[in-house]
Every structure is written in structure tokens, then in C-alpha cells.
Design an enzyme around this catalytic site. Sequence first.
Site, mmCIF file in Angstrom:
data_model
loop_
_atom_site.group_PDB
_atom_site.id
_atom_site.type_symbol
_atom_site.label_atom_id
_atom_site.label_comp_id
_atom_site.label_asym_id
_atom_site.label_seq_id
_atom_site.Cartn_x
_atom_site.Cartn_y
_atom_site.Cartn_z
ATOM 1 N N GLU B 194 0.400 -1.189 0.540
ATOM 2 C CA GLU B 194 0.048 -0.078 -0.239
ATOM 3 C C GLU B 194 0.494 1.487 0.132
ATOM 4 O O GLU B 194 0.576 2.019 -0.262
ATOM 5 C CB GLU B 194 -0.938 0.060 1.476
ATOM 6 C CG GLU B 194 -2.246 -0.719 0.977
ATOM 7 C CD GLU B 194 -1.777 -2.233 1.230
ATOM 8 O OE1 GLU B 194 -0.971 -2.774 1.774
ATOM 9 O OE2 GLU B 194 -2.841 -2.635 0.774
ATOM 10 N N HIS B 263 -10.168 -3.896 11.000
ATOM 11 C CA HIS B 263 -11.265 -3.768 9.702
ATOM 12 C C HIS B 263 -12.187 -3.161 9.992
ATOM 13 O O HIS B 263 -12.958 -2.962 8.411
ATOM 14 C CB HIS B 263 -12.161 -5.753 9.171
ATOM 15 C CG HIS B 263 -10.610 -6.741 8.892
ATOM 16 N ND1 HIS B 263 -9.350 -7.133 9.366
ATOM 17 C CD2 HIS B 263 -9.823 -6.469 7.582
ATOM 18 C CE1 HIS B 263 -7.922 -7.360 8.470
ATOM 19 N NE2 HIS B 263 -8.682 -7.182 7.156
#
Lengths: 341, 461
Positions: B194, B263
Site C-alpha cells: 500500500e 478491519h
Amino acid sequence: MATKKTPTKRAPKKRTASSDVTNEQLLEFYREMLLIRRFEEKAGQMYGMGLIGGFCHLYIGQEAVVVGMQSALEERDTILTSYRDHGHMLACGMDPDGVMAELTGRSGGYSKGKGGSMHMFSEEKGFYGGHGIVGAQVPIGTGIAFAHKYLEENAVNVAYLGDGALNQGQVYESFNMASLWELPVVYVIENNSYAMGTSTARSSANSTELYHRGAAYGIPGMQVDGMDVIAVREAAKIAVEHARSGKGPYIMEMMTYRYRGHSMSDPAKYRSKEEVQKVREERDPIERLRAVMLKKKVIDEAGMKQIDKDVKAVVSKSAEFAQSSPEPDPSELYTDVYADA
Amino acid sequence: MPIEILMPALSPTMTEGKLAQWLKNEGDSVSSGDILAEIETDKATMEVEAVEEGILGKILIAGDTDNVAVNTPIAILLEEGETEADLANVSSSVPNSVAVTDTVAESSTPAPTPVSVSGPAVEFVAPESEWDGPVVKTTVREALRDAMAEEMRRNKKVFLMGEEVAQYQGAYKISQGLLDEFGAKRVIDTPITEHGFAGLGVGAAFYGLNPIVEFMTFNFAMQAIDHIINSAAKTRYMSGGQVSSPIVFRGPNGVASRVGAQHSQCYASWYAHCPGLKVVSPYSAADAKGLLKSAIRDPNPVIFLENELMYGTSFDVPDTDDWTVPIGKAKVVRPGTDVTIVTFSLMVGKALDAAEELAKEGISAEVIDLRTIRPLDTETILTSVRKTNRLVTVEEGWAFSGIGSEISAMVMEQAFDYLDAPVKRVAGVDVPLPYAANLEQLALPQSSHIITSAKEVCYRS
Ligand SMILES: Cc1ncc(C[n+]2csc(CCOP(=O)(O)OP(=O)(O)O)c2C)c(N)n1
Ligand SMILES: [Mg+2]
């Protein structure tokens, strides 16, 4: 110092180190290196007088790296680097007045005074910053290389980074993607032995030689005497040609040295004065080229003096501009945050 | 002319220091770069280097002298051919030092008072025009895909990159079919990297491409936040307007279902905090499509926050390939007169449910879907509050420094006299999101919380 290459399967064949550099080019290298040196000395002096604020990282000692690299590039190529960026900007042809005026935070600076020493750009000259976060310029440069390839421009990006920056994770993320996608990027590690006060020996596992750090990704690397502008140029031609021809990235480790402190305020306790003095006396890139040129009778002492004088004039003019250019108008505080949609 | 060498400063705050020692003596010739002397402060030592060449004519301040003020002449340098006799007519090594002092004095022009506007000062944004043409039932998922496909057809510089966006057709199937249509050059599977691919995307955007960077979810974008903020959001300003970042960072944001704390988080207030970014978070499919198209066309970095739980929901979407919704314009999704409920993304649905219930009890709630978080459409909020005099904000994220806090402050500053009750913030409970079904439910805003808060601000029970 010999030029070493990583034993990766994509390493190019050894070439002879003979150079096709012309006398005119040697003079140009000399002039450019001297311009960087004098410009930086002036910046240091102006910092001392309180005309330049904040951080100011000088490039003195490392001039041969960027001047040699730049001589192997074409106009469409792009470069970017860290905060130690004044030399890179001068070498790619940016106006010393605009650079110095940015250092003093004036409206005539490249970023209208809003960027400072660490943040300048010139799309015209292919210079993409000027980045203050150690290592961040590496994926950005990789992305510019991605764009070169996407647009089929046959252009190359040169991303400069320090020996300290090389320990950032994002550098290896970039190596991986650049190799995977065969991006036209040359990573130039300016190994000046120190990241602030941390020597490479104290930060690098296994070896202080850094040119093989791309080996796991199949990226060829070579170590170059970064204090010898001609060696840099010859090595650069190989690396740039590799990237331009579609073979993917290349890593160059430039063995260089910074004479000044990391930034202006540097306790300098991490290295001895003798160490600095020795490099200055034995490896100084400007003195070395000067000796070569005098020996080859490219120029005589009087000619040298003239170059000195010309360079001094350019630097003085930039210093004057940087002090006479007005501060940015207060209304500039609010501009350039967003582009008009 | 002989040149004065002045006491230098090591930092902008240094006013005086110790001249520790001279390394050159009077009469020594020096060349540029030679070290003349050492100075010290409590923080550091610095070497004073010669910038000019010449002969050290006279030392004015001896070594081992404390408290030498910055800019005091410490020595005089003679140029080639000059002798001690010339020492009298010195020039300062700073020919402009006087002028400089002047400029500093002049610069005391009063700076503009810092304004306490919420978010950037933005011009009025006209809403999209009413669509009265044909519509098609479309899921949010398809709407997002269609937006990308249409913009990729329209502009060859638009490309999509991210994890599993190509061959896998998207972790949440948002990019279904794009690889087939546009090929691997423009629909790019990245490694799980990322920080790296966000930075790479920013570089491509600096150079004029229009990347769409998909994060599998925004939770993982925390690894990339340095490039989003330091590289993408700030560069236009730092370059004096030269270099822009026309890039979209998109992906699911907020709480999904039973995936635990790492998450499940809303990042709206994180990104909305930062000038240079635009932050969009749509609810309906028509807005998702129209806003994503606007985001891709926008020359600024846009954070596009989607919601996984909304992907499968269908809405009417204008049947055209040129449907755009302007960034920066909120939408009144249910008009009302008694209380204003401001929210965005998934919570719009909960607010609409709550409004339905409230109506049964005789409370007319106006529901505003922000759609864009930054720049915030303060006008639509203020107009509503001036009418209802009561405000409830609703968000999934934590209340502390949240979007509701920002809206409360803005309304307090700009419509204080119109408020008949303190603003209420409905938000996620101040804990990392738990996994257990019952605890998860308890941690998140429900319609019942919105109903209770709306009644409270209406002083009804
Ligand atoms: C991410 C990050 N961490 C720390 C710093 C502070 N810092 C600035 S320069 C520097 C040393 C970098 O050394 P190197 O990469 O070798 O480059 P050099 O200064 O030698 O050119 C550090 C630690 C920073 N700017 N960014
Ligand atoms: Mg270093």
C-alpha cells in the site's frame, strides 16, 4: 575506485572506462560543480545571517554526483530527490535566483516562498522535488517512471536517495514494483556514509556496500566513485541506457561525502575533523577535475579564474535577488491549496 | 575593498554564541571553503568558512570570547593586492544587510486574522440538475464500476491500480469486467504494498496521469497515509501551484460486519482534517456514480469512501454515460421542519428509517446526506438549521474529533441564535470495534439512537 556491479542475471557486461567526454563538457562540469559549491557556501552564509530559516541541507562535497548524472540524461528525462536538493536543481538548469529566493522565503522563489529549501519543483526542467519525508521520493519517482512508460515517452526518471533513506520499507516496495513492471527508473544512492549522525556501519546489516540492495529483485547495481565526475558520467550512461531500453530499473551507489553538517545546526560529534579534512584534500571532486583539466591543458589558470569570477557573479546576483524579492503577499496564504475543478 | 566577516547564527533563534577559536591567524591567506574559526552554542558547534578568498587582515574578536552577538564583525578579510592600510574602508560582507533589515521591518504588514471557517473557503457549488430522463435500477457496486469504465473510455490517462483489481475482478467485485475491456496496461494488479503503490500513484499523478488507486479497504490505507497527505495533499501548495495530484483513492470505509477492530473503522474525519484533500462519501448508487466520475475528473486528490454493506443495494440511476454529481454539495434526502439530521454514507439509511418512525410520532425530520465531507456544504446545513432550529449529527466513526464535532462547532459559530437546543452527536461508541455480534451491535449507531436524540433536541420523550 573501481566500478563494481552486482552479480545479478541482468547485470550488463563490463565496459571499458574510457570516456568520450569533450573538453567543452569538462569545462561545463567544472562550471556546474563550482556553481553548486559557491551557491551552497552562500546559502550557508545567508543562513548564518538569519536570512534563511528552518532546515537547510547543503550539498557541498557531493557535487560530482548530480553533475555527472545529469550529463547522461536527455531533456525529456525527470529527476527528484530528498530535502538535500539545491545541487540537483542547479544541475538541471533551474534558475539560481529562483532557488535562492525560495530559501529566503520570497515571492520570487520557485514555490513563491511557500515551499522553502526542501520543497521546490520545476515541471519545465523535469524536477519533481524536493521531498522532506526520508524515502518518500522513491515511490514517487517510480510512479513518474511508470508514467513515462505508460505514455510511451522513452524517458527515464532518476530518483536520488540517501544511504539512510535506503533503509525505508517503501524503497523496497518500489524496487519490487519497478522490477516487476520493468519501469525506466535509475535509483541513485548518494552514500555519504552518514544519515544525520548514524554511519552506514551502524545502520546497515551485513555490509556497508549498498549497491546490491536490489539483488533480491533482480535489479543490477553498481558502485561508483561519486567524487569523480567523469566516472559518474560513464556509469550513468550504462544505467540510463539500461532503463531507457526497457530493461527495467538500475541501482547506482555513489560513494560520496558531505563536508558540512547534516543541516545547519549539527554538533558534528559523530565524525572526526581529520576524516573530513582527508576527504577534502584527497577526493574533492572540484579539485580533481581542476587538476585533470590543467594537466590536459583544457584550460589555464587565467581561464580558471575567469570561471570562478563568472560563477561568483551568478551567485551574488542570486543572493541579491533573494534579498530584494518581496515577501509573498499575505493573500498568498490561501492560494494554491486546490486546483480549480 | 576589505570585507567584514560577521558572527553567524546556527539557527534562526540564536542571538549570541561563543567564538571558540580561530584556526587562521592574521596574515594567513585563505581561499573559499577554508575553515576560519569555530563557534559554539549550548546546542552545537559550527565552523565558520571563508566564502571569499583573500588574506585574514585583522581579527576583531579574539578566540575564547563568550556572548558574541550574531552579525557582530569578527574579522576583516583583505582582497588580493590590499594591505593593512586598506583596513579602514571596510565593506560588510553582506552588501544588502541594511536593506534586509528594512524588508523585515516592512513585513510587519498586519497578517489577515485567521478565519475560523470550517474546512476550506469554497465557492458556492451548484447542485446537479434534476434528472427527468429514464433511470435504471443499479447496485452501488455496478454504479462504481460504470463510473470508472465511462471515465476510462473518456480519458486514456485514467487507469486503475490496486490489489486484486484485475484478474480477480476486484476483492469486492467493483472492477468486474474492466480488465477485459481496458487490458493489463490500464487495470493493474499490484503486490500487497500500500505505501509503495500509493506513492507510485502520486508520482504518476504529478506527471499528469489520472490514477484511481483502490484500497482493498481503507483500513490498509493507514500504511499509505504519508503519501496521501504529505505527498498528494500538500504538494500543490508547496510548489506554489505548479504540481498537482489528480488522483482518486477509493475503497470501502467504515464498519463491515463481524470483522473485528482492525478491519472496521471510519476514516472520514482523518482525511477531512487535511487541506489539499477532497473527501467524498456517497450513499445512493446515483451519487456513487456521479461523484466518482467527478472525482476522477477533479484535478485534486480525492478520498472516495465507499461502504461494503451498501455495494449490493440498488437505486435508480440516470440512464446516461454523462451523469455527474458535483463535489461539495449535500442533498436534502427527506424534507422536514422540526429537526435536522445530518449524516453520510450507510448512516443515511438509518437516518431515513428514524425519520419514518419520528413522523409517526408527529416529528418532522429533515435528513441531509452530506455526500461530500470536504469541502463541507455548510450552506445546506445552515439553511436547514435556520428552519428547524434543532440538529442531530450521525456518523459511524467515533465522536471525538469527528465529523459531528466539526458540524456542531460550525453551526455554533454561524447559527448559534437559531438553535433551540444543544446539538446532539450520534456516533460509534468510544471503543475499538468488538467482534461479538451483540457487542458490535451495541457499539454502532442504530436508528433507535437517532430517534432518541431527535426527540431530546425537540424536548420530547
Ligand atoms: C520518515 C522520516 N524520518 C526521519 C526524518 C528526519 N531526518 C531527516 S534527514 C535524516 C537522515 C537521512 O540521511 P540520508 O538518507 O543518508 O541522507 P543525507 O542526509 O545523508 O543526504 C533524518 C533521520 C525524516 N525527515 N523523515
Ligand atoms: Mg547519507
